[in-house]
Scaffold this motif. Structure first.
Motif, short mmCIF file in Angstrom:
data_model
loop_
_atom_site.label_atom_id
_atom_site.label_comp_id
_atom_site.label_asym_id
_atom_site.label_seq_id
_atom_site.Cartn_x
_atom_site.Cartn_y
_atom_site.Cartn_z
N MET A 20 0.74 -0.96 -0.48
CA MET A 20 0.00 -0.37 0.44
C MET A 20 1.19 1.13 0.11
N ASP A 21 0.91 2.04 -0.89
CA ASP A 21 1.52 3.83 -1.07
C ASP A 21 0.54 4.37 -0.86
N LEU A 22 0.40 4.43 0.89
CA LEU A 22 0.11 5.57 1.84
C LEU A 22 1.10 7.35 1.40
N GLY A 23 1.60 7.40 0.77
CA GLY A 23 1.86 9.17 0.17
C GLY A 23 2.62 9.31 1.28
N GLU A 24 2.40 10.54 1.62
CA GLU A 24 3.93 10.65 2.71
C GLU A 24 4.08 9.94 3.81
N GLN A 25 3.27 9.24 4.35
CA GLN A 25 3.44 8.06 5.67
C GLN A 25 4.68 7.45 5.06
N GLY A 26 4.15 6.85 3.50
CA GLY A 26 5.69 6.02 3.13
C GLY A 26 5.06 4.40 2.58
N ILE A 27 5.80 3.71 1.88
CA ILE A 27 4.64 2.61 1.52
C ILE A 27 4.85 1.58 2.37
N TYR A 28 3.65 0.78 2.62
CA TYR A 28 4.05 -0.26 4.00
C TYR A 28 3.36 -1.57 3.22
#
Length: 215
Positions: free
Chosen positions: A105-113
């Motif tokens: 999951m790409d959560l933008g500013e929170q990073g990639i998970y």
């Protein structure tokens, strides 16, 4: 975090030589859950070492040159296609594994998970009892184990006591941990790699999804 959803039997020890062939398709010699606990890339080498038995119950992708194997999911970017089911379920030393889960999951500013691991037909307490050395700690609605952090791309992994707070990784950093959760009545044992995950780190920690790995 979103998450949804080998017939197990035991061999009589006295008759083990007779029935080894019957049991080998369902019960593996070395625990898959056990090999996942440390969230190390060696997990995929362990799957490769078990490929003969594991391949009887789930489709496997392999990189023979690097000695890697993994159950490929249709599309790890979408929840509904992030599962590869075991048919029949795997008897993993008393834990009934029903699916392999692989999600990004790409959560933008929170990073990639990145998440990878197993859906298990057992209670959270049963899983914890089977893996006591994981040294579980409660983190909100989850239990986590041995959280680690890389402060930047050039840092080594270090223990991360702040992981239980549920705060997203700081910019430029990456985190790795084992998590145990119950979602929609299903128990999930998953590794998580999250934050600033560049190609170099991905190749190191997730060789199954890194560029150049044969699918």
């Amino acid at each position: 975090m979103d998450m949804r959803r080998l017939l197990s039997f035991s061999c009589n020890k006295a008759l083990l030589p007779l029935f080894l062939g019957l049991c080998s398709g369902n019960a593996l010699a070395i625990g898959l859950s056990e090999s996942l606990v440390s969230c190390e890339p060696s997990f995929f080498k362990h799957l490769y070492s078990q490929r003969a038995d594991l391949g009887k119950t789930v489709k496997l992708a392999r990189n023979d040159q690097r000695g890697l194997a993994w159950p490929p999911v249709p599309d790890r970017r979408n929840f509904d296609t992030a599962f590869q089911h075991f048919t029949p379920a795997v008897d993993d030393q008393g834990l009934r594994l029903t699916s392999y889960y692989d999600r990004v999951m790409d959560l933008g500013e929170q990073g990639i998970y990145y998440f990878w691991g197993f859906e298990i037909d057992a209670s959270r307490e049963q899983v914890m009892a089977k893996l006591p050395h994981a040294e579980w700690q409660e983190a909100g609605e989850y239990f986590i184990s041995k959280p680690q952090i890389k402060a930047d791309a050039n840092s080594a992994w270090q223990h991360n006591p702040a992981a239980a707070s549920g705060i997203a990784p700081a910019a430029g950093s990456a985190e790795k941990l084992l998590m145990l959760s119950v979602e929609d009545g299903k128990t999930h044992l998953l590794c998580s790699l999250q934050g600033s995950v560049n190609e170099r780190l991905l190749q190191q920690e997730r060789p199954d999804v890194a560029q150049g790995t044969t699918r």
